[in-house]
Motif scaffolding. Structure first.
Motif, short mmCIF file in Angstrom:
data_model
loop_
_atom_site.label_atom_id
_atom_site.label_comp_id
_atom_site.label_asym_id
_atom_site.label_seq_id
_atom_site.Cartn_x
_atom_site.Cartn_y
_atom_site.Cartn_z
N TYR A 8 27.70 28.18 -1.20
CA TYR A 8 27.72 28.83 -2.51
C TYR A 8 26.75 28.15 -3.47
CZ TYR A 8 29.45 30.63 -6.92
OH TYR A 8 29.53 31.22 -8.16
N GLN A 9 26.78 26.82 -3.48
CA GLN A 9 25.94 26.08 -4.42
C GLN A 9 24.46 26.14 -4.04
OE1 GLN A 9 27.87 22.30 -4.36
NE2 GLN A 9 29.33 22.86 -5.95
N GLN A 10 24.16 26.25 -2.76
CA GLN A 10 22.76 26.23 -2.33
C GLN A 10 22.14 27.62 -2.24
OE1 GLN A 10 22.74 24.09 1.35
NE2 GLN A 10 22.97 22.10 0.35
N CYS A 11 22.94 28.65 -1.97
CA CYS A 11 22.37 29.98 -1.75
C CYS A 11 22.78 31.00 -2.81
CB CYS A 11 22.78 30.50 -0.37
SG CYS A 11 22.17 29.50 0.97
N ILE A 12 24.06 31.07 -3.10
CA ILE A 12 24.54 32.13 -3.97
C ILE A 12 24.27 31.84 -5.44
CG2 ILE A 12 26.61 33.37 -4.71
CD1 ILE A 12 27.63 33.02 -1.83
N THR A 13 24.55 30.62 -5.89
CA THR A 13 24.32 30.29 -7.30
C THR A 13 22.85 30.46 -7.70
OG1 THR A 13 26.19 28.79 -7.33
CG2 THR A 13 24.58 28.53 -9.08
N ALA A 15 20.70 32.48 -6.42
CA ALA A 15 20.41 33.92 -6.43
C ALA A 15 21.03 34.60 -7.65
CB ALA A 15 20.94 34.56 -5.15
N LEU A 16 22.24 34.18 -8.02
CA LEU A 16 22.90 34.76 -9.20
C LEU A 16 22.16 34.42 -10.48
CD1 LEU A 16 26.75 34.26 -8.78
CD2 LEU A 16 25.56 36.40 -9.09
N LEU A 17 21.67 33.19 -10.56
CA LEU A 17 21.09 32.70 -11.81
C LEU A 17 19.56 32.65 -11.81
CD1 LEU A 17 23.56 29.79 -12.55
CD2 LEU A 17 23.55 32.09 -13.49
N SER A 22 15.54 32.74 -19.22
CA SER A 22 14.93 33.65 -20.19
C SER A 22 15.82 34.83 -20.54
CB SER A 22 13.60 34.18 -19.63
OG SER A 22 13.84 34.88 -18.42
N TRP A 23 17.04 34.86 -20.04
CA TRP A 23 17.95 35.96 -20.32
C TRP A 23 18.52 35.87 -21.72
CZ3 TRP A 23 21.52 35.55 -15.44
CH2 TRP A 23 20.79 35.92 -14.31
N ALA A 24 18.85 37.02 -22.26
CA ALA A 24 19.62 37.12 -23.50
C ALA A 24 20.88 37.91 -23.14
CB ALA A 24 18.82 37.82 -24.59
N LEU A 25 21.87 37.22 -22.63
CA LEU A 25 23.06 37.90 -22.12
C LEU A 25 24.01 38.33 -23.22
CD1 LEU A 25 24.22 35.96 -18.94
CD2 LEU A 25 22.91 38.05 -19.11
N VAL A 68 28.83 30.93 -15.74
CA VAL A 68 28.40 31.18 -17.11
C VAL A 68 28.02 29.86 -17.79
CG1 VAL A 68 29.11 32.10 -19.34
CG2 VAL A 68 29.79 33.26 -17.26
N ALA A 69 28.80 28.80 -17.53
CA ALA A 69 28.45 27.49 -18.08
C ALA A 69 27.13 26.99 -17.50
CB ALA A 69 29.57 26.49 -17.82
N ALA A 70 26.90 27.24 -16.22
CA ALA A 70 25.64 26.84 -15.60
C ALA A 70 24.47 27.61 -16.20
CB ALA A 70 25.70 27.07 -14.09
N TYR A 71 24.68 28.90 -16.47
CA TYR A 71 23.64 29.71 -17.12
C TYR A 71 23.28 29.13 -18.48
CZ TYR A 71 22.64 33.17 -20.73
OH TYR A 71 22.17 33.80 -21.84
#
Length: 148
Positions: A8-13, A15-17, A22-25, A68-71
């Motif tokens: 999860y930490q190496q592949c999925i996170t 890809a998700l982030l 540069s996002w404005a969520l 979300v905290a990582a973002y």
């Protein structure tokens, strides 16, 4: 579980982030990210929604960091790096200062990049000036954990 966590930490996170700096969520987009993470955690544990397990229970079992905290942490660091390179006339710093010509469309304005920072930074001060002070690293943890 450790193999799934590492995957999860190496592949999925990543890809998700990807590109999240540069996002404005909006709140809706943050909710979608959190919902996606909870669905993956449920799948890792073999739990279903009808089991009615809380997200805290899932997080304790999987021991994953909040997406979300990582973002927000990544965005915070990126803003700091952009301000350090401000005098270099790079495209990203020029784009940050850019204002469009003409009139804006009717309705509520869209969420902008800097709107997230205004929640944590004291009123009346510009976030670009706070970056250069010693307050910036101290405000990082409160930025990562604030709730909209």
């Amino acid at each position: 579980m450790s193999v799934k966590r590492r995957y999860y930490q190496q592949c999925i996170t990543p890809a998700l982030l990807y590109g999240c700096e540069s996002w404005a969520l909006t709140k809706t987009a943050e909710t979608r990210l959190a919902r996606c993470q909870r669905a993956l955690e449920r799948q890792f544990l073999g739990s279903r929604r009808r089991d009615k397990r809380s997200s805290d229970w899932l997080r304790q079992r999987t021991k994953l960091k909040d997406v979300v905290a990582a973002y927000r942490t990544r965005k915070w660091r990126h803003a700091y790096k952009m301000q350090l390179r401000e005098g270099e006339l790079r495209w990203d710093t020029r784009l940050l200062r850019w204002t469009p010509l003409g009139k804006r469309p009717r309705g509520r304005p869209r969420t902008r990049y800097a709107d997230d920072f205004r929640v944590v930074i004291p009123p009346g001060s510009d976030w670009t000036h706070v970056v250069c002070t010693s307050e910036w690293p101290k405000l990082c943890s409160s930025f990562a954990t604030y709730v909209r």
